[in-house]
Design a protein around this motif. Structure first.
Motif, short mmCIF file in Angstrom:
data_model
loop_
_atom_site.label_atom_id
_atom_site.label_comp_id
_atom_site.label_asym_id
_atom_site.label_seq_id
_atom_site.Cartn_x
_atom_site.Cartn_y
_atom_site.Cartn_z
N ASN A 11 0.85 -1.34 -0.04
CA ASN A 11 0.01 0.15 -0.06
C ASN A 11 0.78 1.11 -0.07
OD1 ASN A 11 -2.71 -1.25 0.16
ND2 ASN A 11 -1.72 -2.25 2.11
N PRO A 12 0.18 2.21 -0.32
CA PRO A 12 0.98 3.67 -0.23
C PRO A 12 1.58 3.79 1.11
CG PRO A 12 -1.02 3.89 -1.37
CD PRO A 12 -1.07 2.72 -0.88
N HIS A 13 2.80 4.14 1.11
CA HIS A 13 3.48 4.45 2.42
C HIS A 13 3.46 3.57 3.52
CE1 HIS A 13 3.49 8.71 1.43
NE2 HIS A 13 2.31 8.80 1.14
N ALA A 14 3.69 2.26 2.85
CA ALA A 14 3.56 0.77 3.27
C ALA A 14 2.40 0.89 4.50
CB ALA A 14 5.06 0.84 3.88
N GLY A 15 1.34 1.33 4.06
CA GLY A 15 -0.01 1.05 4.87
C GLY A 15 -0.23 2.18 6.05
N GLU A 16 0.92 3.00 6.33
CA GLU A 16 0.78 3.90 7.48
C GLU A 16 0.23 3.09 8.65
OE1 GLU A 16 1.97 6.72 7.86
OE2 GLU A 16 2.37 8.03 5.75
N GLN A 17 0.58 2.09 9.19
CA GLN A 17 0.40 1.68 10.43
C GLN A 17 -1.14 1.04 10.40
OE1 GLN A 17 2.03 4.76 10.74
NE2 GLN A 17 3.83 3.61 10.61
N GLY A 18 -1.67 0.71 9.24
CA GLY A 18 -3.01 0.05 8.94
C GLY A 18 -3.88 1.13 8.48
N HIS A 19 -3.77 2.46 8.40
CA HIS A 19 -4.31 3.68 8.09
C HIS A 19 -4.81 3.57 6.51
CE1 HIS A 19 -4.57 5.49 11.88
NE2 HIS A 19 -3.25 5.26 12.10
N LEU A 20 -3.78 3.08 5.56
CA LEU A 20 -3.99 2.86 4.19
C LEU A 20 -3.82 1.40 3.83
CD1 LEU A 20 -1.58 5.94 3.34
CD2 LEU A 20 -4.22 6.00 3.35
N GLY A 21 -4.25 0.57 4.79
CA GLY A 21 -4.38 -0.94 4.38
C GLY A 21 -3.75 -1.35 5.28
N ARG A 22 -4.00 -2.83 5.43
CA ARG A 22 -3.55 -3.71 6.59
C ARG A 22 -2.80 -4.85 6.07
NH1 ARG A 22 -4.78 -2.68 11.32
NH2 ARG A 22 -4.39 -4.77 11.86
N GLU A 23 -2.68 -5.14 4.90
CA GLU A 23 -1.70 -5.91 4.26
C GLU A 23 -0.27 -6.03 4.96
OE1 GLU A 23 -4.96 -5.37 1.37
OE2 GLU A 23 -3.54 -4.10 2.56
N GLU A 24 0.39 -5.18 5.02
CA GLU A 24 1.62 -4.91 5.70
C GLU A 24 1.51 -5.37 6.98
OE1 GLU A 24 1.80 -1.95 2.23
OE2 GLU A 24 0.20 -2.44 4.03
#
Length: 123
Positions: free
Chosen positions: A5-18
């Motif tokens: 996800n963009p910005h590696a998910g931003e600690q779950g704010h932009l996706g939880r796959e990371e």
């Protein structure tokens, strides 16, 4: 390794796959003594400082890595697909239909891809 996800998910704010998939997979690799960093934001992984610290950058998909790679070394970079039972290298560009058959094509990336494949066979 790049995050998905963009910005590696931003600690779950932009996706939880990371958090749910990528980080546990990387931790399993670390437990196998594989030195891997990530997931890191794809928009900053290609900085000089980060690149000096690694042997390869693993991207989640084609267009995540190639824009930066092409900017840094178009015509001389090599795309490598890891995890296959055979060596696969390829050029850093598409099929170049606009210059095919004109004598204007630059074979630099092809030459580098073949050289790397030969080196990997020897390795």
């Amino acid at each position: 390794m790049c995050g998905l996800n963009p910005h590696a998910g931003e600690q779950g704010h932009l996706g939880r796959e990371e958090i749910e998939i990528i980080s546990p997979a990387l931790e399993a690799l670390r437990n196998e003594k594989i030195n891997v960093m990530g997931p890191l934001p794809a928009d900053t992984i290609f900085t000089e400082q980060r690149l000096r610290a690694c042997d390869a950058v693993l991207a989640m998909y084609h267009d995540q890595a190639l824009p930066a790679v092409k900017y840094m070394s178009f015509g001389h970079a090599v795309n490598v697909t890891l995890g296959l039972p055979y060596i696969r290298t390829s050029v850093d560009h598409g099929v170049a239909l606009d210059v095919a058959g004109t004598g204007r094509a630059d074979a630099g990336s092809l030459v580098e891809a073949v050289k790397l494949a030969m080196m990997l066979v020897e390795y």
